[in-house]
Design an enzyme around this catalytic site. Sequence first.
Site, mmCIF file in Angstrom:
data_model
loop_
_atom_site.group_PDB
_atom_site.id
_atom_site.type_symbol
_atom_site.label_atom_id
_atom_site.label_comp_id
_atom_site.label_asym_id
_atom_site.label_seq_id
_atom_site.Cartn_x
_atom_site.Cartn_y
_atom_site.Cartn_z
ATOM 1 N N SER A 33 0.919 -1.071 0.261
ATOM 2 C CA SER A 33 -0.028 0.431 -0.402
ATOM 3 C C SER A 33 0.876 0.910 -0.262
ATOM 4 O O SER A 33 2.055 1.062 -0.352
ATOM 5 C CB SER A 33 -1.054 0.084 1.428
ATOM 6 O OG SER A 33 -1.355 0.796 1.469
ATOM 7 N N ASN A 34 0.028 2.292 0.635
ATOM 8 C CA ASN A 34 0.869 4.048 0.416
ATOM 9 C C ASN A 34 0.607 4.388 1.971
ATOM 10 O O ASN A 34 -0.368 4.080 2.244
ATOM 11 C CB ASN A 34 1.118 4.333 -0.829
ATOM 12 C CG ASN A 34 -0.732 4.798 -1.158
ATOM 13 O OD1 ASN A 34 -0.859 5.236 -0.916
ATOM 14 N ND2 ASN A 34 -0.760 4.053 -2.638
ATOM 15 N N HIS A 35 1.070 5.524 1.876
ATOM 16 C CA HIS A 35 0.238 6.375 2.948
ATOM 17 C C HIS A 35 -0.495 7.649 2.568
ATOM 18 O O HIS A 35 -0.738 8.300 3.439
ATOM 19 C CB HIS A 35 2.090 7.025 3.982
ATOM 20 C CG HIS A 35 3.376 6.418 3.604
ATOM 21 N ND1 HIS A 35 3.341 6.223 5.215
ATOM 22 C CD2 HIS A 35 4.143 6.361 3.774
ATOM 23 C CE1 HIS A 35 4.089 5.496 5.325
ATOM 24 N NE2 HIS A 35 4.738 5.623 4.241
#
Length: 225
Positions: A33-35
């Site tokens: 995933s990512n932030h």
Amino acid sequence: AAKVFNSRLLDGIHMTITAGPTREAIDPVRYISNHSSGKMGYALAAAAADAGAIVTLISGPTNLPCPERVTRVDVISAQNMLEATEATLGKCQLFIGCAAVADYRPANTAEQKIKKDGDTMRIDLVRNPDIVSTVAHHSARPITVGFAAETQDLIRYARGKLENKKLDLIVANDVSNTAIGFNANDNAVTAIWKEGQLAIAQMGKNQLAAQLVALIAKQFFTAKN
Ligand code: CTP
Ligand code: CA
């Protein structure tokens, strides 16, 4: 009082907004995933609802409450997000792709938790579908707005995405500065369309969302006499 300014600018307009990250499963307990926090997309959904739009917010996993008068559809992966988005086309008159969609997903999702084995491991990844581009190329094409997250050559890359994805407008976001953009409360952007662009200085995401909604409404939904 802030709401009065934008009120009814998008009265009765059906719109879909994607927000937040996606999660791409590696196995039952792990993902890529990512932030992304989802704050910008949720702020846009709230601002659009304030402006009278009928808003469907297609959200990856976030910790945010659903804005008032907004219908939220929860999704996990990019493929889920595309399906949920396609289900709104036909009625949708304005699409804003604000989600930080994972560009790749694991080629295979293991059915059981993967056991560690050896000192290194590899995961093969495959490209995810491009949601905003799919929308822009659809036969029931709404006005389509994207975001561009860049750490260098912001305007040049964003203009490239505007053209390649066939968007009506792109919101260019410098994510090299951690005070703004990804996972921050403030943002500073440049809105770019074919014939022009407008820099919007650093401000809170709620205020920025109201400005973007007003700009989009004026550009694409105001009767020009
Ligand atoms: N986007 C999308 N589906 C994807 C990837 C991106 O809909 N699979 C959308 C994002 O929601 C955003 C726009 O495309 O509106 C640009 O996302 P960005 O990550 O900046 O650009 P990419 O086209 O993915 O290019 P790159 O990450 O390689 O710079
Ligand atoms: Ca990307």
